[in-house]
Design a protein around this motif. Structure first.
Motif, PDB file in Angstrom:
ATOM      1  N   LYS A   1       0.812  -1.218   0.000  1.00 32.52           N
ATOM      2  CA  LYS A   1       0.000   0.000   0.000  1.00 32.52           C
ATOM      3  C   LYS A   1       0.848   1.272   0.000  1.00 32.52           C
ATOM      4  CE  LYS A   1      -4.143  -1.864   2.212  1.00 32.52           C
ATOM      5  NZ  LYS A   1      -5.108  -1.692   3.327  1.00 32.52           N
TER       6      LYS A   1
ATOM      7  N   ASN B   1      -2.516  -0.268  -9.135  1.00 30.98           N
ATOM      8  CA  ASN B   1      -3.635   0.188  -8.295  1.00 30.98           C
ATOM      9  C   ASN B   1      -3.223   1.296  -7.324  1.00 30.98           C
ATOM     10  OD1 ASN B   1      -6.321   0.177  -7.423  1.00 30.98           O
ATOM     11  ND2 ASN B   1      -5.873  -1.270  -5.759  1.00 30.98           N
TER      12      ASN B   1
ATOM     13  N   ARG C   1      -3.747   4.625  -5.690  1.00 26.03           N
ATOM     14  CA  ARG C   1      -5.033   5.291  -5.436  1.00 26.03           C
ATOM     15  C   ARG C   1      -4.922   6.763  -5.076  1.00 26.03           C
ATOM     16  NH1 ARG C   1      -7.384   1.936  -0.711  1.00 26.03           N
ATOM     17  NH2 ARG C   1      -5.251   2.291   0.016  1.00 26.03           N
TER      18      ARG C   1
ATOM     19  N   ASN D   1      -8.334   7.635 -11.963  1.00 23.64           N
ATOM     20  CA  ASN D   1      -9.234   7.662 -10.802  1.00 23.64           C
ATOM     21  C   ASN D   1      -8.488   7.749  -9.467  1.00 23.64           C
ATOM     22  OD1 ASN D   1     -11.677   7.504 -12.320  1.00 23.64           O
ATOM     23  ND2 ASN D   1     -11.353   5.290 -12.570  1.00 23.64           N
ATOM     24  N   ALA D   2      -7.235   8.206  -9.515  1.00 27.17           N
ATOM     25  CA  ALA D   2      -6.509   8.436  -8.261  1.00 27.17           C
ATOM     26  C   ALA D   2      -7.109   9.646  -7.549  1.00 27.17           C
ATOM     27  CB  ALA D   2      -5.035   8.666  -8.541  1.00 27.17           C
ATOM     28  N   LYS D   3      -7.146   9.593  -6.235  1.00 33.29           N
ATOM     29  CA  LYS D   3      -7.750  10.655  -5.448  1.00 33.29           C
ATOM     30  C   LYS D   3      -6.676  11.592  -4.886  1.00 33.29           C
ATOM     31  CE  LYS D   3     -11.720   7.834  -4.120  1.00 33.29           C
ATOM     32  NZ  LYS D   3     -12.494   7.255  -2.989  1.00 33.29           N
TER      33      LYS D   3
END
Length: 298
Positions: free
Chosen positions: A187, A236, A238, A259-261
């Motif tokens: 992560k 992935n 994010r 679509n990364a925030k």
């Protein structure tokens, strides 16, 4: 009464004279640092014995800085001038030539184990060494040595300041490791504007992806951007961050395509103003770490 008044006058005069001597003996030297992060570290080591001028202002880009005539005057009159080196301040040699300064700058990154990247077919040294706290401990030693040479009378104070500041930064380093280590390794991935966090990633175990190279003056090709978008989707990732010292538009476009925030704003190479969130190097490292940890754990 006249004798008493005369004695009082002489006593006051002597006291004023002693005050003048004491004030005159409190010597300070003028020093110049290339950018705000370095200027703050120099100030911590120099303490009250130095007047520090940062050439690049708060929130300024040390890659693309344009010096002024006043900057040339500051460099010419400085007792010591400090730069980070490793290709960060490519504008500095032009400034030295324009200033007519005779003293070479102190390169504070001397002795740091740097790493390189390939960019546009060339091998380039990553200059953003300060984003790893252990590297700034090397800075501290180099700064202390240079200040002691410029002002030998205050060498003991510089040594004491350096020791005290190093202890503070070692505690900070341990805190950063503890916060990052608590996050699963898969992560620990974020998107930023340019490759300024290589040493942070290497030291603390975070993967940073960026559309631009080492310098904010480079331009990303359409093919590079497309490849990065594919990688972000595949891994992935994010969260994306903008940076205080450069244009956020490209990284926002890439984030929209993946679509990364938004994770907020990071300070990779410039302090904020005094009333901002990162007025010091210690605050910069704490703030960036907290932002990164928050984004990776939400």
């Amino acid at each position: 009464m006249k004798i008493r008044s005369l004695l009082l006058t002489l006593t006051c005069s002597a006291a004023l004279g002693l005050g003048t001597v004491s004030s005159a003996s409190a010597k300070t030297i003028d020093v110049v640092a290339s950018f705000t992060v370095l200027a703050d570290v120099v100030k911590h080591v120099g303490g009250d014995h130095v007047n520090v001028t940062s050439l690049v202002p708060p929130n300024g880009d040390p890659h693309a800085f344009e010096p002024s005539p006043d900057d040339a005057k500051a460099v010419r009159s400085a007792a010591v001038t400090f730069i980070s080196g490793e290709g960060l301040e490519e504008w500095f040699q032009r400034l030295v030539k324009a200033s007519g300064a005779s003293k070479p700058p102190v390169v504070v990154s001397t002795g740091i184990k740097t790493h390189t990247f390939e960019e546009d077919g060339k091998e380039i040294t990553d200059p953003h060494v300060w984003n790893s706290v252990p590297n700034v401990l090397v800075w501290i030693d180099n700064i202390e040595e240079a200040l002691a040479k410029a002002d030998p009378e205050d060498a003991a104070d510089f040594a004491a300041n350096a020791d005290r500041y190093a202890k503070t930064l070692k505690a900070l380093d341990a805190t950063i490791h503890a916060k990052i280590d608590a996050i699963p390794r898969d992560k620990r991935k974020v998107l930023t504007s340019h490759d300024a966090f290589g040493y942070y990633g290497e030291e603390y175990g975070v993967t940073f992806l960026a559309p631009l190279g080492m310098s904010t003056e480079t331009e990303a090709s359409a093919a590079d951007v497309a490849e990065l978008i594919d990688q972000i989707k595949k891994e992935n990732i994010r969260v994306y961050f903008i940076e205080n010292s450069n244009d956020p538009r490209l990284v926002k476009q890439i984030a929209a395509a993946t679509n990364a925030k938004p994770g907020g704003e990071l300070y990779p190479e410039a302090l904020s103003t005094a009333d901002g969130p990162v007025p010091s190097y210690e605050a910069l490292m704490r703030y960036n770490t907290d932002q990164i940890v928050k984004a990776m754990t939400e």
